[in-house]
Design a protein around this motif. Structure first.
Motif, mmCIF file in Angstrom:
data_model
loop_
_atom_site.group_PDB
_atom_site.id
_atom_site.type_symbol
_atom_site.label_atom_id
_atom_site.label_comp_id
_atom_site.label_asym_id
_atom_site.label_seq_id
_atom_site.Cartn_x
_atom_site.Cartn_y
_atom_site.Cartn_z
ATOM 1 N N LYS A 149 0.857 -1.176 0.000
ATOM 2 C CA LYS A 149 0.000 0.000 0.000
ATOM 3 C C LYS A 149 0.903 1.239 0.000
ATOM 4 C CE LYS A 149 -1.454 1.820 4.336
ATOM 5 N NZ LYS A 149 -1.205 2.993 4.671
ATOM 6 N N HIS A 179 -2.680 -4.746 5.093
ATOM 7 C CA HIS A 179 -2.337 -5.726 6.133
ATOM 8 C C HIS A 179 -3.397 -5.823 7.225
ATOM 9 C CE1 HIS A 179 -0.710 -2.245 8.342
ATOM 10 N NE2 HIS A 179 -0.668 -3.003 9.412
ATOM 11 N N PHE A 180 -4.334 -4.857 7.304
ATOM 12 C CA PHE A 180 -5.404 -4.990 8.292
ATOM 13 C C PHE A 180 -6.271 -6.217 7.990
ATOM 14 C CE2 PHE A 180 -6.033 -0.959 10.971
ATOM 15 C CZ PHE A 180 -4.675 -0.705 11.007
ATOM 16 N N LYS A 183 -5.075 -9.326 9.806
ATOM 17 C CA LYS A 183 -5.092 -9.420 11.270
ATOM 18 C C LYS A 183 -6.075 -10.505 11.721
ATOM 19 C CE LYS A 183 -3.758 -4.617 11.905
ATOM 20 N NZ LYS A 183 -2.961 -4.226 13.065
ATOM 21 N N GLU A 217 -4.302 6.056 17.631
ATOM 22 C CA GLU A 217 -2.881 5.702 17.770
ATOM 23 C C GLU A 217 -2.213 6.765 18.625
ATOM 24 O OE1 GLU A 217 -1.375 3.389 13.990
ATOM 25 O OE2 GLU A 217 -1.890 5.419 13.421
ATOM 26 N N LEU A 219 1.026 7.082 18.560
ATOM 27 C CA LEU A 219 2.277 7.334 17.847
ATOM 28 C C LEU A 219 2.407 8.762 17.354
ATOM 29 C CD1 LEU A 219 2.231 4.401 15.289
ATOM 30 C CD2 LEU A 219 3.792 4.673 17.211
ATOM 31 N N ARG A 224 8.597 9.929 10.195
ATOM 32 C CA ARG A 224 8.159 9.811 8.809
ATOM 33 C C ARG A 224 7.381 11.059 8.378
ATOM 34 N NH1 ARG A 224 3.029 6.317 9.517
ATOM 35 N NH2 ARG A 224 3.377 5.317 7.528
ATOM 36 N N PHE A 227 6.663 11.696 4.494
ATOM 37 C CA PHE A 227 5.569 10.849 3.999
ATOM 38 C C PHE A 227 4.239 11.355 4.556
ATOM 39 C CE2 PHE A 227 2.602 7.582 5.508
ATOM 40 C CZ PHE A 227 2.170 7.062 4.303
ATOM 41 N N ASP A 236 -3.944 7.853 4.528
ATOM 42 C CA ASP A 236 -3.094 6.795 5.078
ATOM 43 C C ASP A 236 -3.938 5.652 5.654
ATOM 44 O OD1 ASP A 236 -0.727 5.560 6.060
ATOM 45 O OD2 ASP A 236 -0.927 6.556 8.001
ATOM 46 N N MET A 237 -5.055 5.987 6.266
ATOM 47 C CA MET A 237 -5.768 4.985 7.058
ATOM 48 C C MET A 237 -7.240 4.782 6.674
ATOM 49 S SD MET A 237 -3.637 3.880 9.537
ATOM 50 C CE MET A 237 -4.599 3.364 10.947
ATOM 51 N N HIS A 241 -7.208 1.047 5.258
ATOM 52 C CA HIS A 241 -7.497 0.064 6.298
ATOM 53 C C HIS A 241 -8.940 0.128 6.819
ATOM 54 C CE1 HIS A 241 -3.266 -0.507 6.153
ATOM 55 N NE2 HIS A 241 -2.923 0.501 6.918
ATOM 56 N N LYS A 329 -3.248 10.268 14.889
ATOM 57 C CA LYS A 329 -1.946 10.144 15.550
ATOM 58 C C LYS A 329 -1.986 10.972 16.843
ATOM 59 C CE LYS A 329 -0.214 7.922 12.036
ATOM 60 N NZ LYS A 329 -0.179 6.461 12.075
ATOM 61 N N LYS A 334 -3.378 3.617 22.046
ATOM 62 C CA LYS A 334 -3.379 2.842 20.810
ATOM 63 C C LYS A 334 -4.335 1.676 20.991
ATOM 64 C CE LYS A 334 -0.311 -0.035 17.933
ATOM 65 N NZ LYS A 334 -0.832 0.241 16.610
ATOM 66 N N GLN A 336 -7.458 -0.836 18.595
ATOM 67 C CA GLN A 336 -8.050 -1.117 17.290
ATOM 68 C C GLN A 336 -9.315 -1.928 17.555
ATOM 69 O OE1 GLN A 336 -4.791 -3.024 15.073
ATOM 70 N NE2 GLN A 336 -3.956 -0.989 14.683
HETATM 71 C C1 BG6 Z 1 0.169 1.753 8.248
HETATM 72 C C2 BG6 Z 1 0.044 3.249 8.326
HETATM 73 O O1 BG6 Z 1 -0.314 1.283 7.031
HETATM 74 O O2 BG6 Z 1 -0.549 1.161 9.314
HETATM 75 C C3 BG6 Z 1 0.522 3.758 9.675
HETATM 76 O O3 BG6 Z 1 0.807 3.855 7.279
HETATM 77 C C4 BG6 Z 1 -0.193 3.028 10.796
HETATM 78 O O4 BG6 Z 1 0.333 5.155 9.789
HETATM 79 C C5 BG6 Z 1 -0.070 1.529 10.596
HETATM 80 O O5 BG6 Z 1 0.386 3.413 12.027
HETATM 81 C C6 BG6 Z 1 -0.851 0.741 11.634
HETATM 82 O O6 BG6 Z 1 -0.494 -0.592 11.506
HETATM 83 P P1 BG6 Z 1 -0.491 -1.624 12.706
HETATM 84 O O7 BG6 Z 1 0.133 -2.841 12.157
HETATM 85 O O8 BG6 Z 1 0.222 -0.970 13.851
HETATM 86 O O9 BG6 Z 1 -1.914 -1.881 13.045
#
Ligand code: BG6
Length: 470
Positions: A149, A179-180, A183, A217, A219, A224, A227, A236-237, A241, A329, A334, A336
């Motif tokens: 991505k 990648h979500f 999970k 998050e 973070l 970065r 970016f 981004d999200m 995702h 951010k 953090k 999900q």
């Molecule tokens: C990434 C984003 O694709 O996913 C990041 O670019 C984000 O900004 C991250 O923090 C979250 O991934 P994970 O694996 O921590 O759930």
């Protein structure tokens, strides 16, 4: 089905993503006994390394993930090769030759034709030159190609990339990573819903008042900044995702859960029913205080570091049910979590219950399913309390979760595309997202670091509140 032999050509092999995610995940797949009987990795990147130099790089990446090196590491690191140079149409470098050698070795070892997987762990600007190069040098014939991505940053850039990719590859060869979807918590949604009548029968607008998909998050973005300043939270999200997770919750039952095509079609169909976002009514953007002080971020940046959106899904099942999506951010924590907010019950207690019942799926880490329910407060009086029952997926007997990248690499090895995104699905996602990239995009509102974002975002969750947070 797992092939007898496979070679993974890893572009961007010395980059951050390969080091943090891809290489450790390949080793995880190996440790779990899920790699083919014979396999090789060919790293490709601009750095001038030889095979041994790259192997040392892999050693370090694998060691950094914690848990030490696998017992058979000394033996398997010999499976790793390297081709230096920026690969493209005019500069194939040694890749065609090395890939030829490796394929021949694998044929000799197994007697069969190895599966070739090109993994493009590179920035999106490199997708086109590498894809063209694969086509020009006949390295794509019969191969699978994994794209990281972001696959496009707008409907227009998606269409351009897609047209180029289609010149070289058939859709069945393309594995676009989100990648979500890999999970464990997200993968369990299907089973929870289709294997349990209790959930399956209530998975609709009659029983569910809201769906919240919340990914705060804590973070920072300092490492970065370039970016991030070019991207922002929504791109981004949200369109990536969070839309994909929403599609996973909202899809109609696929005809056959074991048939990747039927799962992909179900996900595509629901993405196509996402109503284009209304930026004025349904989106709140935010920017945390101090973001503009980060080196590399302009003083007058209007980039969003937070987004909350109310998405409408135009299907019979979900009409009128808001999907509330939120991420940012420098938020308080953090987490999900998907929360299905259930409607109040009918009957004698209908007006007495203050806290809605919920079905919750945490998809960080190993994943967890929880029920928020009302019970009688123990004691003499007839009063009510909310309680939570939790099932951590790590406690499920007989299983052992895979990290998202390992899960998706395993799927690519067996040729199962069901947890990858499709061109049609991404086209639909970018179409629903497009209004937020136009003139109606709201200005981001400030929020203090460590908070839950701008106050204004509360409005979207009314008459309830965001279930995570205050
Ligand atoms: C990434 C984003 O694709 O996913 C990041 O670019 C984000 O900004 C991250 O923090 C979250 O991934 P994970 O694996 O921590 O759930």
């Amino acid at each position: 089905q797992l092939p007898d032999a496979a070679v993974i050509v890893l572009f961007g092999a010395t980059g951050d993503l390969a080091g943090r995610m891809v290489l450790p995940a390949i080793v995880e797949v190996h440790e779990r006994g899920l790699m083919p009987r014979a396999w090789r990795i060919i790293g490709c990147a601009a750095d001038e390394l030889d095979d041994e130099g790259f192997r040392r790089h892999v050693d370090e990446a694998v060691a950094r993930r914690g848990g030490g090196l696998p017992d058979d590491w000394a033996h398997i690191r010999g499976n790793v090769r390297y081709c230096a140079g920026t690969f493209g149409v005019d500069n194939p470098g040694r890749l065609p030759e090395v890939l030829g050698e490796v394929r021949e070795e694998l044929r000799r070892e197994t007697g069969g034709e190895p599966v070739v997987i090109h993994f493009l762990a590179v920035p999106p600007v490199a997708f086109a030159p590498i894809t063209r190069g694969l086509g020009a040098h006949h390295l794509a014939d019969g191969a699978r190609v994994i794209f990281e991505k972001p696959y496009g940053t707008s409907l227009e850039s998606f269409e351009k990339l897609d047209a180029l990719v289609k010149e070289v590859l058939a859709e069945e060869q393309v594995f676009r990573i989100d990648h979500f979807l890999g999970k464990e918590g997200v993968q369990t949604i299907y089973v929870l819903r289709f294997a349990n009548q209790l959930f399956g029968s209530e998975w609709n607008r009659s029983s569910i008042e809201q769906v919240q998909i919340d990914v705060p998050e804590d973070l920072d973005v300092a490492n970065r900044a370039t970016f991030y300043e070019a991207t922002g939270a929504a791109l981004d999200m949200l369109v990536t995702h969070l839309f994909q997770v929403a599609s996973q919750v909202a899809m109609e039952p696929p005809m056959d859960l074991r048939d990747p095509n039927s799962v992909l079609q179900a996900r595509e169909a629901v993405l196509k029913s996402f109503h284009p976002l209304d930026p004025k009514e349904d989106v709140v953007l935010g920017q945390f205080d101090g973001y503009r002080d980060i080196p590399g971020v302009p003083d007058d940046s209007t980039q969003d570091t937070f987004v909350a959106a109310r998405l409408w899904v135009d299907t019979e099942r979900w009409r009128g049910v808001p999907f509330l999506l939120r991420t940012g951010k420098r938020m308080a924590t953090k987490q999900q979590r998907i929360t299905l907010v259930l409607r109040p019950p009918f009957g004698p207690l209908a007006h007495e219950l203050k806290v809605p019942n919920t079905v919750e799926i945490d998809f960080a880490g190993e994943g967890e399913v929880a029920l928020g329910m009302t019970v009688k407060t123990p004691g003499p009086d007839l009063t009510y309390s909310s309680g939570r029952a939790r099932l951590n997926l790590d406690d499920v007997v007989g299983g052992e979760g895979l990290s998202p990248y390992a899960s998706l690499i395993n799927d690519a090895l067996v040729g199962d595309r069901s947890l990858f995104t499709t061109a049609e699905g991404l086209r639909a996602a970018f179409t629903a997202f497009a209004p937020l990239q136009g003139p109606d995009r709201p200005a981001p509102l400030p929020y203090p670091p460590g908070s839950w974002g701008p106050e204004e975002a509360r409005r979207l969750a009314a008459p309830h509140r965001w279930m995570l947070g205050e």
